[in-house]
Scaffold this motif. Structure first.
Motif, PDB file in Angstrom:
ATOM      1  N   THR A  48      -6.016 -16.028  10.873  1.00 15.42           N
ATOM      2  CA  THR A  48      -7.220 -15.667  10.116  1.00 15.42           C
ATOM      3  C   THR A  48      -6.813 -15.146   8.732  1.00 15.42           C
ATOM      4  N   GLY A  49      -7.692 -15.362   7.762  1.00 13.59           N
ATOM      5  CA  GLY A  49      -7.428 -14.873   6.397  1.00 13.59           C
ATOM      6  C   GLY A  49      -6.162 -15.452   5.803  1.00 13.59           C
ATOM      7  N   SER A  50      -5.964 -16.764   6.003  1.00 13.08           N
ATOM      8  CA  SER A  50      -4.668 -17.352   5.608  1.00 13.08           C
ATOM      9  C   SER A  50      -4.740 -18.168   4.320  1.00 13.08           C
ATOM     10  N   GLY A  61      -1.864 -14.431   0.377  1.00 15.28           N
ATOM     11  CA  GLY A  61      -1.218 -13.187   0.820  1.00 15.28           C
ATOM     12  C   GLY A  61      -0.376 -13.345   2.078  1.00 15.28           C
ATOM     13  N   ILE A  62      -0.425 -12.311   2.908  1.00 10.48           N
ATOM     14  CA  ILE A  62       0.402 -12.278   4.116  1.00 10.48           C
ATOM     15  C   ILE A  62       0.028 -13.408   5.070  1.00 10.48           C
ATOM     16  N   GLY A  63      -1.268 -13.662   5.232  1.00  9.06           N
ATOM     17  CA  GLY A  63      -1.708 -14.720   6.153  1.00  9.06           C
ATOM     18  C   GLY A  63      -1.177 -16.077   5.756  1.00  9.06           C
ATOM     19  N   LYS A  64      -1.168 -16.345   4.450  1.00  9.15           N
ATOM     20  CA  LYS A  64      -0.637 -17.625   3.964  1.00  9.15           C
ATOM     21  C   LYS A  64       0.853 -17.739   4.299  1.00  9.15           C
ATOM     22  N   ASN A 103      -4.212 -12.311  13.995  1.00  8.55           N
ATOM     23  CA  ASN A 103      -5.364 -11.614  13.424  1.00  8.55           C
ATOM     24  C   ASN A 103      -4.910 -10.920  12.147  1.00  8.55           C
ATOM     25  N   ASN A 104      -5.051 -11.657  11.032  1.00 10.99           N
ATOM     26  CA  ASN A 104      -4.544 -11.141   9.759  1.00 10.99           C
ATOM     27  C   ASN A 104      -5.657 -10.694   8.809  1.00 10.99           C
ATOM     28  N   ALA A 105      -6.857 -11.304   8.914  1.00 11.77           N
ATOM     29  CA  ALA A 105      -7.934 -11.006   7.952  1.00 11.77           C
ATOM     30  C   ALA A 105      -8.149  -9.500   7.867  1.00 11.77           C
ATOM     31  N   GLY A 106      -8.162  -8.984   6.642  1.00  5.63           N
ATOM     32  CA  GLY A 106      -8.362  -7.544   6.490  1.00  5.63           C
ATOM     33  C   GLY A 106      -8.702  -7.202   5.061  1.00  5.63           C
ATOM     34  N   ILE A 107      -9.393  -6.092   4.902  1.00  8.00           N
ATOM     35  CA  ILE A 107      -9.733  -5.606   3.562  1.00  8.00           C
ATOM     36  C   ILE A 107      -9.359  -4.123   3.457  1.00  8.00           C
ATOM     37  N   ILE A 154      -2.280  -7.993  12.749  1.00  4.45           N
ATOM     38  CA  ILE A 154      -1.645  -7.384  11.583  1.00  4.45           C
ATOM     39  C   ILE A 154      -2.291  -6.022  11.365  1.00  4.45           C
ATOM     40  N   ALA A 155      -1.564  -5.002  11.752  1.00  6.06           N
ATOM     41  CA  ALA A 155      -2.032  -3.615  11.594  1.00  6.06           C
ATOM     42  C   ALA A 155      -1.516  -3.111  10.252  1.00  6.06           C
ATOM     43  N   SER A 156      -0.781  -2.007  10.254  1.00  5.78           N
ATOM     44  CA  SER A 156      -0.229  -1.433   9.017  1.00  5.78           C
ATOM     45  C   SER A 156       0.617  -0.239   9.421  1.00  5.78           C
ATOM     46  N   SER A 192      -9.226   2.187  10.766  1.00  5.40           N
ATOM     47  CA  SER A 192      -9.283   0.817  11.294  1.00  5.40           C
ATOM     48  C   SER A 192      -7.922   0.385  11.837  1.00  5.40           C
ATOM     49  N   LYS A 193      -6.864   0.704  11.112  1.00  4.38           N
ATOM     50  CA  LYS A 193      -5.536   0.233  11.530  1.00  4.38           C
ATOM     51  C   LYS A 193      -5.002   1.036  12.717  1.00  4.38           C
ATOM     52  N   GLY A 194      -5.335   2.341  12.754  1.00  6.87           N
ATOM     53  CA  GLY A 194      -4.996   3.117  13.959  1.00  6.87           C
ATOM     54  C   GLY A 194      -5.717   2.531  15.163  1.00  6.87           C
ATOM     55  N   GLY A 196       4.505  -2.485   5.597  1.00  7.07           N
ATOM     56  CA  GLY A 196       4.402  -1.500   4.534  1.00  7.07           C
ATOM     57  C   GLY A 196       3.824  -2.181   3.306  1.00  7.07           C
ATOM     58  N   PRO A 197       3.836  -1.495   2.149  1.00  5.71           N
ATOM     59  CA  PRO A 197       3.243  -2.078   0.937  1.00  5.71           C
ATOM     60  C   PRO A 197       3.882  -3.409   0.577  1.00  5.71           C
ATOM     61  N   THR A 198       3.039  -4.427   0.480  1.00  6.30           N
ATOM     62  CA  THR A 198       3.496  -5.808   0.311  1.00  6.30           C
ATOM     63  C   THR A 198       2.742  -6.428  -0.858  1.00  6.30           C
ATOM     64  N   PRO A 225      -2.236 -10.682  -3.391  1.00  6.04           N
ATOM     65  CA  PRO A 225      -3.360 -10.600  -4.338  1.00  6.04           C
ATOM     66  C   PRO A 225      -4.307  -9.439  -4.029  1.00  6.04           C
ATOM     67  N   GLY A 226      -4.632  -9.262  -2.749  1.00  5.46           N
ATOM     68  CA  GLY A 226      -5.577  -8.201  -2.392  1.00  5.46           C
ATOM     69  C   GLY A 226      -5.014  -6.825  -2.654  1.00  5.46           C
ATOM     70  N   MET A 227      -3.755  -6.632  -2.322  1.00  8.98           N
ATOM     71  CA  MET A 227      -3.122  -5.332  -2.512  1.00  8.98           C
ATOM     72  C   MET A 227      -3.008  -5.008  -3.998  1.00  8.98           C
TER      73      MET A 227
HETATM   74  N1  LIG Z   1      -0.442  -6.024   1.415  1.00  9.34           N
HETATM   75  C1  LIG Z   1      -0.134  -4.885   2.011  1.00  9.34           C
HETATM   76  O1  LIG Z   1       0.471  -3.979   1.414  1.00  9.34           O
HETATM   77  C2  LIG Z   1      -0.497  -4.659   3.458  1.00  9.34           C
HETATM   78  C3  LIG Z   1       0.107  -3.587   4.125  1.00  9.34           C
HETATM   79  C4  LIG Z   1      -0.226  -3.365   5.457  1.00  9.34           C
HETATM   80  C5  LIG Z   1      -1.122  -4.196   6.104  1.00  9.34           C
HETATM   81  N2  LIG Z   1      -1.685  -5.232   5.408  1.00  9.34           N
HETATM   82  C6  LIG Z   1      -2.637  -6.061   6.130  1.00  9.34           C
HETATM   83  O2  LIG Z   1      -2.267  -7.418   6.021  1.00  9.34           O
HETATM   84  C7  LIG Z   1      -3.431  -8.247   6.116  1.00  9.34           C
HETATM   85  C8  LIG Z   1      -3.445  -9.220   4.954  1.00  9.34           C
HETATM   86  O3  LIG Z   1      -3.527  -8.465   3.761  1.00  9.34           O
HETATM   87  P1  LIG Z   1      -3.109  -9.033   2.334  1.00  9.34           P
HETATM   88  O4  LIG Z   1      -2.428  -7.915   1.644  1.00  9.34           O
HETATM   89  O5  LIG Z   1      -2.467 -10.344   2.465  1.00  9.34           O
HETATM   90  O6  LIG Z   1      -4.573  -9.154   1.660  1.00  9.34           O
HETATM   91  P2  LIG Z   1      -5.238 -10.261   0.723  1.00  9.34           P
HETATM   92  O7  LIG Z   1      -6.521  -9.630   0.290  1.00  9.34           O
HETATM   93  O8  LIG Z   1      -4.291 -10.725  -0.314  1.00  9.34           O
HETATM   94  O9  LIG Z   1      -5.548 -11.442   1.757  1.00  9.34           O
HETATM   95  C9  LIG Z   1      -6.467 -11.227   2.788  1.00  9.34           C
HETATM   96  C10 LIG Z   1      -7.129 -12.532   3.178  1.00  9.34           C
HETATM   97  O10 LIG Z   1      -8.102 -12.208   4.197  1.00  9.34           O
HETATM   98  C11 LIG Z   1      -9.308 -12.843   3.856  1.00  9.34           C
HETATM   99  N3  LIG Z   1     -10.463 -12.130   4.399  1.00  9.34           N
HETATM  100  C12 LIG Z   1     -11.038 -10.991   3.952  1.00  9.34           C
HETATM  101  N4  LIG Z   1     -12.125 -10.712   4.646  1.00  9.34           N
HETATM  102  C13 LIG Z   1     -12.239 -11.697   5.573  1.00  9.34           C
HETATM  103  C14 LIG Z   1     -13.188 -11.972   6.578  1.00  9.34           C
HETATM  104  N5  LIG Z   1     -14.270 -11.211   6.771  1.00  9.34           N
HETATM  105  N6  LIG Z   1     -12.988 -13.055   7.368  1.00  9.34           N
HETATM  106  C15 LIG Z   1     -11.926 -13.865   7.178  1.00  9.34           C
HETATM  107  N7  LIG Z   1     -11.014 -13.673   6.215  1.00  9.34           N
HETATM  108  C16 LIG Z   1     -11.179 -12.586   5.424  1.00  9.34           C
HETATM  109  C17 LIG Z   1      -9.332 -12.866   2.330  1.00  9.34           C
HETATM  110  O11 LIG Z   1     -10.258 -13.833   1.817  1.00  9.34           O
HETATM  111  C18 LIG Z   1      -7.886 -13.170   2.004  1.00  9.34           C
HETATM  112  O12 LIG Z   1      -7.629 -14.550   1.964  1.00  9.34           O
HETATM  113  C19 LIG Z   1      -4.628  -7.290   6.156  1.00  9.34           C
HETATM  114  O13 LIG Z   1      -5.023  -7.090   7.484  1.00  9.34           O
HETATM  115  C20 LIG Z   1      -4.051  -6.024   5.572  1.00  9.34           C
HETATM  116  O14 LIG Z   1      -4.740  -4.867   5.979  1.00  9.34           O
HETATM  117  C21 LIG Z   1      -1.402  -5.482   4.106  1.00  9.34           C
END
Ligand SMILES: NC(=O)c1ccc[n+]([C@@H]2O[C@H](COP(=O)([O-])OP(=O)(O)OC[C@H]3O[C@@H](n4cnc5c(N)ncnc54)[C@H](O)[C@@H]3O)[C@@H](O)[C@H]2O)c1
Length: 258
Positions: free
Chosen positions: A16-18, A21-24, A95-99, A146-148, A164-166, A192-194, A197-199
């Protein structure tokens, strides 16, 4: 020769959410390890998801892109069913989708709270449930949430996010306990911090402030790259991880070791 216990050859993964970012990175990494991959994202990100699809196909694996908004709970099971219809099975769900919403707790609105909890926690649960229904029939599967690292420690301006992540970390344990009898393992990864684009969009600090924060909190001394999470995901998805369940595999550059 590569270690066969880490091969995902013949398996089908949904991430999900691929679109970015991380999902891709995880979608491409799972394909490199041998899996066919269903990529998915919110409808407005479908074009970017199709770019991920092309990169997966470039690894010689089957791929399709699906519009799946995890907030649209009523649509989750149907989309997962479609993935199974298209690929013939579903072995791995990531399960990666997250905000994230960065706001002091005193200023968090009910809308902020619901958006973060509903995407990160409720979406994770209902995607896991939809996938597990197929995995039970198949006799097994792998669910990776994908927690945190912030699922285990606090951070200012992250009330809803940390909650949410807890929740995801402890939900992972409950699902692991319920579903191991069906051959399904359920684990979490705690990045950790990665640099994604979203971050980067959510981080309004100057480069100097970020550098100071990294020096203080991050033994690695820099943000991680999404590709540094691929190995953890491939392991948890692999035949090698059959006895690993309910675990939160933290990959955080040492953030929580301090
Ligand atoms: N980047 C970090 O530092 C970091 C650290 C810890 C955990 N995470 C977790 O990693 C995951 C990915 O984060 P990221 O940094 O790649 O973020 P990102 O914003 O770059 O990518 C997130 C993707 O999820 C999609 N998304 C958002 N809401 C959605 C929804 N309702 N349904 C389906 N897709 C949705 C977005 O469109 C986007 O493509 C998240 O769960 C985030 O909490 C990220």
């Amino acid at each position: 020769m590569a270690y066969a216990g880490l091969s995902l050859e013949g398996q089908v993964a949904l991430v999900t959410g691929s679109a970015r970012g991380i999902g891709k990175a995880l979608a491409i990494g799972l394909a490199e390890a041998g899996a066919d991959v269903a990529v998915s994202d919110i409808p407005s990100m479908l074009d970017e998801a199709k770019t991920t699809q092309q990169l997966v196909e470039g690894k010689g694996k089957r791929c399709r892109a699906y519009a799946l908004d995890v907030l649209d709970v009523g649509n989750i099971q149907g989309t997962v069913n479609q993935v199974v219809a298209d690929f013939g099975r579903l072995d791995i769900l990531v399960n990666n989708a997250g905000i994230r919403v960065r706001r002091l707790a005193l200023d968090v609105s009910p809308e902020d709270w619901d958006a973060v909890i509903d995407t990160n926690l409720k979406g994770t649960f209902f995607c896991a449930q939809a996938a597990a229904r197929h995995m039970v029939d198949q006799g097994g599967g792998r669910i990776i949430n994908i927690a945190s690292q912030m699922g285990t420690v606090g951070a200012t301006q992250r009330a809803a996010y940390c909650a949410s992540k807890g929740g995801v970390v402890n939900l992972t344990k409950v699902l692991a306990l319920e579903w191991i009898q069906h051959g399904i393992t359920v684990n979490a990864i705690g990045p950790g911090p990665t640099s994604t684009p979203g971050m980067l969009a959510a981080d309004t600090r100057s480069d100097e402030e970020v550098a100071q924060d990294m020096e203080f909190h991050m033994p690695l001394g820099r943000r991680m790259e999404p590709e540094e999470l691929v190995g953890a995901c491939v392991y948890l998805a692999s035949p090698s991880a059959g006895a690993t369940t309910g675990h939160h595999l933290i990959v955080d550059g040492g953030w929580t070791a301090l």
